[in-house]
Design an enzyme around this catalytic site. Structure first.
Site, PDB file in Angstrom:
ATOM      1  N   ALA A  47       0.828  -1.215   0.000  1.00  0.00           N
ATOM      2  CA  ALA A  47       0.000   0.000   0.000  1.00  0.00           C
ATOM      3  C   ALA A  47       0.860   1.261   0.000  1.00  0.00           C
ATOM      4  O   ALA A  47       0.526   2.251  -0.658  1.00  0.00           O
ATOM      5  CB  ALA A  47      -0.945   0.013   1.194  1.00  0.00           C
ATOM      6  N   CYS A  48       1.971   1.221   0.716  1.00  0.00           N
ATOM      7  CA  CYS A  48       2.861   2.385   0.779  1.00  0.00           C
ATOM      8  C   CYS A  48       3.498   2.661  -0.579  1.00  0.00           C
ATOM      9  O   CYS A  48       3.610   3.808  -1.004  1.00  0.00           O
ATOM     10  CB  CYS A  48       3.963   2.160   1.811  1.00  0.00           C
ATOM     11  SG  CYS A  48       3.378   1.865   3.496  1.00  0.00           S
ATOM     12  N   SER A  49       3.911   1.601  -1.260  1.00  0.00           N
ATOM     13  CA  SER A  49       4.630   1.731  -2.527  1.00  0.00           C
ATOM     14  C   SER A  49       3.734   1.937  -3.734  1.00  0.00           C
ATOM     15  O   SER A  49       4.118   2.613  -4.684  1.00  0.00           O
ATOM     16  CB  SER A  49       5.493   0.492  -2.769  1.00  0.00           C
ATOM     17  OG  SER A  49       6.493   0.385  -1.797  1.00  0.00           O
TER      18      SER A  49
END
Length: 162
Positions: A47-49
């Site tokens: 989700a962060c990337s």
């Protein structure tokens, strides 16, 4: 510790960028102007990337139009990992800076450290975004479950800036 709150000051805690020897105090670099601090549970996590940080990279020109000087992405990872992650995302070095809170000290002081050992093996930063003006929090977008990606998206922060 309580979650980050409007009105609180950015804590004076050393963070790192690029290498362990490149250290600075996040309080010092956010004491003038408007900045956004974005907390992420982990560098290179899906989700962060795929969504969270790329949203800030893509919308930075619009954020800048609304007065934002810098987006500071804070991850409880070492400086080598955050540097490799910044390079993989092609983050614009002066605009969206991915920094290492290697021991979680900044996240603890900011009220965003949580036990993520089930997923990441240790304590990590909750997923959030905080609008900082002259060193103080003026708006907070913290995910209720600490890891989801809804409240703290760049689009929501951009809307709050008018």
């Amino acid at each position: 510790m309580a979650a980050v709150q409007k009105g609180q000051e950015v804590p004076a805690v050393t963070v790192r960028e690029g290498t362990p020897s490149c250290q600075f105090d996040l309080q010092d670099v956010t004491k003038e102007g408007t900045h956004i601090i974005v907390g992420v549970p982990g560098a290179f996590s899906p989700a962060c990337s795929a969504g969270h940080v790329p949203g800030y990279i893509n919308l930075f020109p619009k954020l800048k139009e609304r007065g934002v000087k810098t987006v500071w992405v804070v991850a409880v990872n070492d400086a080598f990992v955050t540097n490799a992650w910044a390079e993989s995302l092609d983050a614009p070095a002066d605009d969206v800076r991915i920094i290492s809170d290697q021991a979680g000290e900044f996240s603890l002081a900011f009220g965003t450290l949580f036990d993520a050992s089930e997923f990441f093996g240790n304590k990590r930063s909750a997923r959030y975004a905080a609008v900082i003006m002259d060193g103080k929090v003026v708006e907070v977008f913290e995910e209720p479950d600490k890891t989801g990606l809804d409240v703290s998206k760049a689009e929501n922060v951009l809307k709050s800036l008018g």
